[in-house]
Design a protein around this motif. Sequence first.
Motif: not given
Lengths: 318, 358, 359
Positions: A69-71, A73-74, A77, A199, C10-11, C13-15
Motif C-alpha cells: 500500500a505504501a509503495s 502511494m509513493l 504521489l 494516494l 502520509l508522504t 510514511l510512504g517514503l
Amino acid sequence: MDMDAVVGLLHATIRLATPLLFAAIGGLYNERAGVINIALEGKMLLGALVAFMVAFSSGSPWLGVVAAAASGMLVALLFAYVTITLGADQIVAAVAINLMMLGFTGVVFRLMKAAISGSLSAPTFPEWAIPGLDRIPLLGPVLFRHLPLVYLAFLLVPLAHFVFYRTTWGLSIRAVGEHPRAADTLGVKVRAVRYLTVLWGGAMAAVGGAVLSIGHNSTFIENMTAGRGFIAFSAIVFGKWTPLGTMLASLLFGFADALQLRIQAGILEPLFRSLGIQEVAYQIPVMLPYVVTLVALFFIGKSHWPAAAAIHYDREEG
Amino acid sequence: MSTQVRAAGMVRMVRWERWLHLLLPVLAILASFLVGSLFLWALGVDPVTAYSALVKGAFGNSRLATTTVLKSIPLIFAGLAVTLAYRGGVFNIGAEGQLYLGALFAVWAGTRLDLPFPGHLLVALALGILGGMIWGAIPGYLKATRDMNEIIVTILMNYIAIFTVSYFVHGPLKEEGWNTQTDAVAETARLPALWAGTRLHYGVVLALLCLVLVYVLLFHTTLGYRIRMVGANIHGARYAGIKTTWIMALAMALSGGLAGLAGAVELLGVQYRLIDNFSPGWGFDAIAVALVGRLNPIGVLIAALFFGALRNGANSMQTAVRVDVVVIYILQGLAIVFLIAGSSVDNRIRRWLDAWQA
Amino acid sequence: MRTRDLLFRLTVLGLLVALLAACAAPAAPAPTGGEAAAPASEEPAEAASGGQAARTLRIALLTSGPINDEGWNQTAYEGLLALQEEGHEIANTENVAQADQLDLIRSYADQGFDVIIGHGFEYGDALTTASQEYPEVKFIQIGGIAANDTNLVSYVFQPGEGGYAAGILAGLMTRSNQIGGVGAVEIPTIAADFNAYTLAARTVNPAIQDVPVAYTGSWVDIPKAKEAAIALIDSGVDVILADGDNANVGAIEAAREAGDVYAIGWTRDQSHLAPGLVLTSVEQRIDNILIAAVNAILDGTIQWGNHVVGFADGAQSLAPFSEVVPEDVAAEVNAVVQALIDGRIVLDDAGNVVKDEYH
C-alpha cells in the motif's frame, strides 16, 4: 451441474474479482474527484512485487500488504504531482507510469532472484472461514471461506458508499469531480482532495496486486498482473462510478473468467457434443470475459463521467 | 518607461519565449537521461557508456539511422491516429487493437489474393485501413448512439482484437507445419525498398503523406474545423449546430483507419507474416507520441522519431552494457514523464508571459 | 491546514516504507547485479587467451520472452550459461520484439560474435536473412525448421514424445480416471504433446475419456493458470500436465494447495514447486543441444540442416520421479521412453501414434 461445481464456480468468481475490486474501488475515489487513472496497472504490478518481497523477507504477509500500500502511494504521489500540480495529461502520465513500473519491477525482481538461491515462495494468508456462517448451505462455502483480504475488499464497498453519500468528505470529493470551481469557491481544497484520493487509489491498487502475489498465489513474476489494472479501470466506468456498480462489474468479470476456464475444463462438453461441435478454439473462451463486459455495457447504456474528469484544475485559469 | 523601450523588451521576450519553447523538451530529455543515469549507476552500469551506446545504436551509421526511421514508421501512423481522435475529443486507447486488425486484413489480402504488383499492394493497404477503420468505428458508433465511453470500449476491444488475430494465426491463416504464423505475404503485396540494400521501404513516404493529409484535414478543411471544435468545446460546437456525436464517431473511424495502416505497413514492409505478439505495444506508445508531440502532426513526427531512436538505440545499449532489457521501459517512461511535465511548465511560463505582457 | 498536515505525514510514511522495502531485499544483491556479471563474461576470454584461444567462441542468444520464465526461455539461458562454463564468451537479449530480431542479430554479428542463437520458430525469417548477410557467422535456431546448408542449423523437438511419456504416467497414476492439462498458448507442438498425452493415457487406462486442456492465453498470467488448474480439479481431474512456461507455476501451485492432485512439469525439473506432487517433469535439454552444436561447429563436424530431436538424442529427458510414483510405474514409463528411443513407438507430427509395437 452439481452443487459442488456451482460452489466452485462462484467461489472462483469471488477470488477472481477480488484483485479487480481492490483496484477499482480505490480508483473510484480519484475518478469521482476528477482524476482518470489508467496507471492502476502499474501500481498493481508494483504492489504485487513489494508485497512479495516484504512478505518473503519478513515472513509476514500482513507486513507485505502494508508495504505494498505504501509503495502504491509513493507512485501515486508521482502521478499526482505530474498531473495535479504540473497539470500534465492524466492518460499519458499513466502510460508512462505503467511503462516505468514494468521496467522497475522487472529489474528489482531480477536483483532479488540473483541474490537468493533456492525457492522464491512467500508466506501467504491462511483461509479464514467465518465460524457458523460457513455452514450455511451453498452461501457458506461460496461467501465465507476466503482469505482475509477478500473480506476486506468487499467491506471497502459499503465503506465507499458511506463515504461518498453520507459524509462531507464524500460531498467534497464529488463536488471536486463535478465542478471544481464551485467547490473551490465553497472552500474545498481541490488539489488536496485530488491528491488524497489519488494516494488512496494508489494504495488500494497496490493491495490488489498484493492479492495476486501473496494472496491467491505465493510468488511474483514479471508482468504478472497481465492487464488487470485496465479491467479494474473498466469496472469503474461500467459500474457507473458507484461503489455498488463497481463491485457488480468486478464480479461479472470474475464470473465470466471463472466460467470460461470451466468451459475449457469441459463442463459444456455434453452440450457441444449434442451440437456436433468437435473442438472450440481456445481463443473463443479466453475472449469471453471481454466480450461479456462489452455486451453488458451495451445494454446498461449511458454512463456519465464526472464532469471535470481528466480536466486539470488551476485556480488562475479562466 | 517609454513605449519604445517597452516594445523592444517585448520583442526580446517573444524571442526568448520561442527559444524556451524549443529548449524545454531538450532539457526534459536531458533531465530524464540524468535520472536514468542515477538508476543505471545504482545497477552498476556506467551511464556514459550506456548512453553513448544508445546514441551510437540509434544514429551511429547510415544503416542504424535508417533503422531508427524504420522503427518510427508505425509510431507515426499510430501517433497520427491518436492525435486525430483526440482533436475530436475522443480518447483512442484502442490503436493497438486497430493496428492488429489492420495487419490481419492486410495479411489476408497478401497471402490469399493473387494479383499483380502495385494492385496487390494497394488492395492489401486498403484492406488494412478498412480493418482498422471497422475496429475504430465500432467504439465511435457506440459512443455516438449509446453514449458508451470510448476509453473502456477500446480497452476491451484491444483484448478482443489480439485474441481474434491469435485465432486466425493459429487457425485459418496458419501456414502449413509447426509454426504458429501466417504464410509470408506475396512479393507482389510487399512495400518495395526505397533504395536497394536498405530495409527502408515506401512506408516512410506513405507516413509522410498521411502526416500532410492529417494536417490539411485538421487545419484546412471544414470537417477538420468541426473536429477540432468538438474537441475544444463540445457545448459550443453543439450550439453551433454541429452533430457532435457523429463528428466524434467519424474522427474515431478515421483514427482507426490510420492505426490500421500502421499495422498494415509494418506487416507489408517489415515483418511480412502475422504472428502472436506482432506489435510490441505501438498502440500504447502512440498515446505518448501524440501527446508528447502536442497533438500536432509535426510534433508527432518528431516524437515518433525520438521514440524510434530510443527503441533502436536501446537494442545496441542492451548488447553493449549487458543491462537487463526491462531497464529500457524505465528510461522510456522517464522520458515521457519529463517531456509532458516540461510541456506543462512551458504552458505555465507562457501564461505568465501573457499576463506580464498584458 | 489539517489536510496538508496529513498529506505531509502520509508522504513521509510512504517514503519511509519505500526506503525500508528498498533496503530490505535489493540492497544486498545490488552489487551482484552489475559487477558480478561483467567479470564473469570476461574471465573465460582471458583464460582463453592463455591457452586454447581457438576453442573459444563468442556466442549470443536471443529469446522472445524473459530468461526467468521457469520454462522455454530459461532453459535456453541455462544452456547458454553451460556454454559459458565450457569457456565461451556469452551475451543475450531477452524480450525481443518480432520487429527487432534482425536488428539485434546484425548488432551481434557486427560486434564480432561467432555464433548467434535464435530461440524459437519465430526467428526463422530473421535468421535466414542474416545467414545470407553474414556467411562467416554461424546461426543456430531452436524450435524451428529454417536451416540452410551452409551456416544455419535448426533443432526442433519431436512433438508428442514428451506428452506421450507424461500420458503413460498420468494414466497409471490417476485415481479418478480423469486427467487434464493446463497450457498458456496453443501452439502446434504443444497441441501435439497434449494429443499424445491423451492417447498414451488411454492406452494404459481405458477408463479415461475426455482429456480437457485449459489455456490461459498468456505466458505470464500465473494467477489465471492457477484458476485454470482449479477449474480442472473442480471437475474431478487429479493429474495435470502443465505445459505453459511461467503458467506452470500457477498450475502446480493449485495442485499443491489441493494436496492430493498430481502435476507433471514441463521444460525443466519443476519438483520444487510442489514437492512430492510433481510426478516428474519433461525436461527439454537445450543445454545438451547447444553444447553439442557448438562443439560440432568447432570440430567442423556440424551437419547444417534441420534436426528433429527428442529422447533419443538426449535433447529431452524425464526429471527424477517423485517418491509417490511406485517403482513398477516408473519402470513402465522408462520402458515406454526406451520404446520411443528404439523406434518401437513412433508418433507423427500431430502426436498421433503411427506405430506401436510395444503395447
